[in-house]
Design a protein around this motif. Structure first.
Motif, PDB file in Angstrom:
ATOM      1  N   THR A  68       5.172   0.376   4.464  1.00 34.73           N
ATOM      2  CA  THR A  68       5.320   0.312   5.909  1.00 34.73           C
ATOM      3  C   THR A  68       4.105  -0.390   6.491  1.00 34.73           C
ATOM      4  OG1 THR A  68       6.576   2.377   5.949  1.00 34.73           O
ATOM      5  CG2 THR A  68       5.621   1.651   8.039  1.00 34.73           C
ATOM      6  N   GLY A  69       4.329  -1.489   7.192  1.00 35.81           N
ATOM      7  CA  GLY A  69       3.242  -2.199   7.856  1.00 35.81           C
ATOM      8  C   GLY A  69       2.732  -1.386   9.023  1.00 35.81           C
ATOM      9  N   VAL A  70       1.413  -1.232   9.124  1.00 34.45           N
ATOM     10  CA  VAL A  70       0.806  -0.445  10.200  1.00 34.45           C
ATOM     11  C   VAL A  70       0.121  -1.358  11.219  1.00 34.45           C
ATOM     12  CG1 VAL A  70      -0.913   1.342  10.735  1.00 34.45           C
ATOM     13  CG2 VAL A  70       0.506   1.557   8.673  1.00 34.45           C
ATOM     14  N   ALA A  71      -0.732  -2.255  10.725  1.00 34.86           N
ATOM     15  CA  ALA A  71      -1.478  -3.154  11.616  1.00 34.86           C
ATOM     16  C   ALA A  71      -1.802  -4.434  10.853  1.00 34.86           C
ATOM     17  CB  ALA A  71      -2.764  -2.486  12.090  1.00 34.86           C
ATOM     18  N   ALA A  72      -2.042  -5.503  11.590  1.00 33.96           N
ATOM     19  CA  ALA A  72      -2.324  -6.796  10.964  1.00 33.96           C
ATOM     20  C   ALA A  72      -3.520  -6.701  10.024  1.00 33.96           C
ATOM     21  CB  ALA A  72      -2.581  -7.847  12.037  1.00 33.96           C
ATOM     22  N   GLY A  73      -3.381  -7.330   8.857  1.00 31.01           N
ATOM     23  CA  GLY A  73      -4.452  -7.333   7.866  1.00 31.01           C
ATOM     24  C   GLY A  73      -3.876  -7.462   6.473  1.00 31.01           C
ATOM     25  N   THR A  74      -4.723  -7.221   5.466  1.00 33.00           N
ATOM     26  CA  THR A  74      -4.297  -7.298   4.072  1.00 33.00           C
ATOM     27  C   THR A  74      -4.727  -6.034   3.352  1.00 33.00           C
ATOM     28  OG1 THR A  74      -4.510  -9.700   4.093  1.00 33.00           O
ATOM     29  CG2 THR A  74      -4.456  -8.657   1.941  1.00 33.00           C
ATOM     30  N   THR A  75      -3.883  -5.548   2.464  1.00 32.70           N
ATOM     31  CA  THR A  75      -4.195  -4.389   1.633  1.00 32.70           C
ATOM     32  C   THR A  75      -3.704  -4.659   0.218  1.00 32.70           C
ATOM     33  OG1 THR A  75      -3.971  -1.981   1.388  1.00 32.70           O
ATOM     34  CG2 THR A  75      -2.044  -3.170   2.174  1.00 32.70           C
ATOM     35  N   ASN A  76      -4.308  -3.986  -0.730  1.00 37.93           N
ATOM     36  CA  ASN A  76      -3.825  -4.037  -2.105  1.00 37.93           C
ATOM     37  C   ASN A  76      -2.987  -2.795  -2.357  1.00 37.93           C
ATOM     38  OD1 ASN A  76      -5.047  -6.457  -2.953  1.00 37.93           O
ATOM     39  ND2 ASN A  76      -7.007  -5.414  -3.157  1.00 37.93           N
ATOM     40  N   VAL A  77      -1.752  -3.009  -2.784  1.00 37.99           N
ATOM     41  CA  VAL A  77      -0.884  -1.896  -3.157  1.00 37.99           C
ATOM     42  C   VAL A  77      -0.869  -1.840  -4.676  1.00 37.99           C
ATOM     43  CG1 VAL A  77       1.490  -1.020  -3.139  1.00 37.99           C
ATOM     44  CG2 VAL A  77       0.493  -2.009  -1.060  1.00 37.99           C
ATOM     45  N   THR A  78      -1.097  -0.651  -5.212  1.00 34.77           N
ATOM     46  CA  THR A  78      -1.136  -0.497  -6.654  1.00 34.77           C
ATOM     47  C   THR A  78      -0.045   0.448  -7.126  1.00 34.77           C
ATOM     48  OG1 THR A  78      -2.741   1.298  -6.530  1.00 34.77           O
ATOM     49  CG2 THR A  78      -3.620  -0.907  -6.805  1.00 34.77           C
ATOM     50  N   ALA A  79       0.449   0.135  -8.322  1.00 33.87           N
ATOM     51  CA  ALA A  79       1.378   1.006  -9.045  1.00 33.87           C
ATOM     52  C   ALA A  79       0.627   1.421 -10.306  1.00 33.87           C
ATOM     53  CB  ALA A  79       2.645   0.244  -9.398  1.00 33.87           C
ATOM     54  N   THR A  80       0.446   2.733 -10.496  1.00 36.59           N
ATOM     55  CA  THR A  80      -0.370   3.241 -11.599  1.00 36.59           C
ATOM     56  C   THR A  80       0.446   4.194 -12.456  1.00 36.59           C
ATOM     57  OG1 THR A  80      -2.307   3.127 -10.158  1.00 36.59           O
ATOM     58  CG2 THR A  80      -2.532   4.444 -12.168  1.00 36.59           C
ATOM     59  N   SER A  81       0.245   4.088 -13.773  1.00 31.96           N
ATOM     60  CA  SER A  81       0.799   5.048 -14.715  1.00 31.96           C
ATOM     61  C   SER A  81      -0.226   5.200 -15.831  1.00 31.96           C
ATOM     62  CB  SER A  81       2.132   4.585 -15.285  1.00 31.96           C
ATOM     63  OG  SER A  81       2.675   5.588 -16.128  1.00 31.96           O
ATOM     64  N   ALA A  82      -0.645   6.432 -16.088  1.00 35.40           N
ATOM     65  CA  ALA A  82      -1.731   6.696 -17.029  1.00 35.40           C
ATOM     66  C   ALA A  82      -2.923   5.871 -16.569  1.00 35.40           C
ATOM     67  CB  ALA A  82      -1.301   6.398 -18.458  1.00 35.40           C
ATOM     68  N   SER A  83      -3.466   5.004 -17.410  1.00 36.63           N
ATOM     69  CA  SER A  83      -4.618   4.195 -16.996  1.00 36.63           C
ATOM     70  C   SER A  83      -4.232   2.745 -16.743  1.00 36.63           C
ATOM     71  CB  SER A  83      -5.711   4.265 -18.067  1.00 36.63           C
ATOM     72  OG  SER A  83      -5.198   3.753 -19.285  1.00 36.63           O
ATOM     73  N   VAL A  84      -2.924   2.458 -16.689  1.00 34.81           N
ATOM     74  CA  VAL A  84      -2.449   1.092 -16.472  1.00 34.81           C
ATOM     75  C   VAL A  84      -2.133   0.904 -14.988  1.00 34.81           C
ATOM     76  CG1 VAL A  84      -0.712  -0.619 -17.093  1.00 34.81           C
ATOM     77  CG2 VAL A  84      -1.537   1.011 -18.812  1.00 34.81           C
ATOM     78  N   VAL A  85      -2.624  -0.227 -14.443  1.00 38.99           N
ATOM     79  CA  VAL A  85      -2.485  -0.485 -13.013  1.00 38.99           C
ATOM     80  C   VAL A  85      -1.899  -1.875 -12.790  1.00 38.99           C
ATOM     81  CG1 VAL A  85      -3.742  -0.745 -10.832  1.00 38.99           C
ATOM     82  CG2 VAL A  85      -4.462   0.986 -12.485  1.00 38.99           C
ATOM     83  N   GLY A  86      -0.934  -1.953 -11.875  1.00 36.89           N
ATOM     84  CA  GLY A  86      -0.437  -3.228 -11.370  1.00 36.89           C
ATOM     85  C   GLY A  86      -0.803  -3.303  -9.906  1.00 36.89           C
ATOM     86  N   THR A  87      -1.216  -4.471  -9.437  1.00 32.98           N
ATOM     87  CA  THR A  87      -1.668  -4.600  -8.050  1.00 32.98           C
ATOM     88  C   THR A  87      -1.031  -5.830  -7.411  1.00 32.98           C
ATOM     89  OG1 THR A  87      -3.787  -3.600  -8.605  1.00 32.98           O
ATOM     90  CG2 THR A  87      -3.696  -4.831  -6.557  1.00 32.98           C
ATOM     91  N   VAL A  88      -0.706  -5.697  -6.128  1.00 31.39           N
ATOM     92  CA  VAL A  88      -0.223  -6.837  -5.351  1.00 31.39           C
ATOM     93  C   VAL A  88      -0.884  -6.777  -3.974  1.00 31.39           C
ATOM     94  CG1 VAL A  88       1.828  -5.635  -4.454  1.00 31.39           C
ATOM     95  CG2 VAL A  88       1.826  -8.119  -4.595  1.00 31.39           C
ATOM     96  N   ALA A  89      -1.290  -7.939  -3.471  1.00 30.59           N
ATOM     97  CA  ALA A  89      -1.847  -8.024  -2.119  1.00 30.59           C
ATOM     98  C   ALA A  89      -0.688  -8.108  -1.132  1.00 30.59           C
ATOM     99  CB  ALA A  89      -2.748  -9.245  -1.990  1.00 30.59           C
TER     100      ALA A  89
END
Length: 182
Positions: A68-89
């Motif tokens: 859900t977009g809250v305010a203008a800007g950029t954030t990194n959203v991560t999907a994590t399982s155990a110690s493995v991480v996927g990230t998207v800006a």
């Protein structure tokens, strides 16, 4: 007797998480992200995913990847399982701001000027009638009350619902306009 040897295949291990979906959203709107966990051979593997946002003032993400977009800007959203991480800006753009009022003139030339206006929901359109008598008949559910035959006056109508509302002057065929409510 030939002796057979059996070698166990290596157990699949989660090694990557790829995130799919749009990388931009308008403030106040949502986008759905998906996580694709894969093993060391690039094959899909079951994994429990935990989602997070690095800047919750810009965008939030729920447990199923709905951003859900809250305010203008950029954030990194991560999907994590155990110690493995996927990230998207994720880039959040500001929602367009529409005016609370607009003026439409019903002219002596039997046209509405401008022919189309955009306003915010709960906004008001002021219909300014010249010396020639015109009326305004709205089409569509949720439209405000029609305006009867009027000359030399201004009549206002408030639009409570978002949508596109077409209108016409029944006195002068072909005299039409549109109010787009956001």
């Amino acid at each position: 007797n030939a002796e057979e040897s059996w070698h166990a295949l290596p157990r699949p291990v989660l090694t990557t998480i790829t995130i799919g979906g749009s990388s931009s959203v308008v403030a106040g709107s949502t986008i759905q992200l998906t996580a694709s966990p894969k093993d060391q051979n690039g094959n899909a593997i079951a994994a429990t995913i935990t989602w997070s946002s690095s800047a919750t003032g810009v965008a939030t993400v729920n447990s199923s990847g709905l951003v859900t977009g809250v305010a203008a800007g950029t954030t990194n959203v991560t999907a994590t399982s155990a110690s493995v991480v996927g990230t998207v800006a994720i880039t959040v753009t500001a929602a367009p701001v529409f005016p609370a009022t607009a003026d439409v003139e019903a002219t002596i030339s039997s046209i509405f000027t401008p022919a189309s206006v955009d306003i915010a929901r709960l906004g008001t359109v002021n219909f300014i009638f010249a010396a020639v008598t015109h009326d305004v008949t709205f089409g569509g559910a949720g439209a405000p009350a029609n305006i009867g035959a009027t000359a030399n006056a201004t009549v206002s109508r408030t639009f409570n619902l978002a949508g596109t509302f077409n209108y016409q002057c029944t006195i002068h065929p072909g005299m039409t306009g549109t109010v787009i409510v956001h």
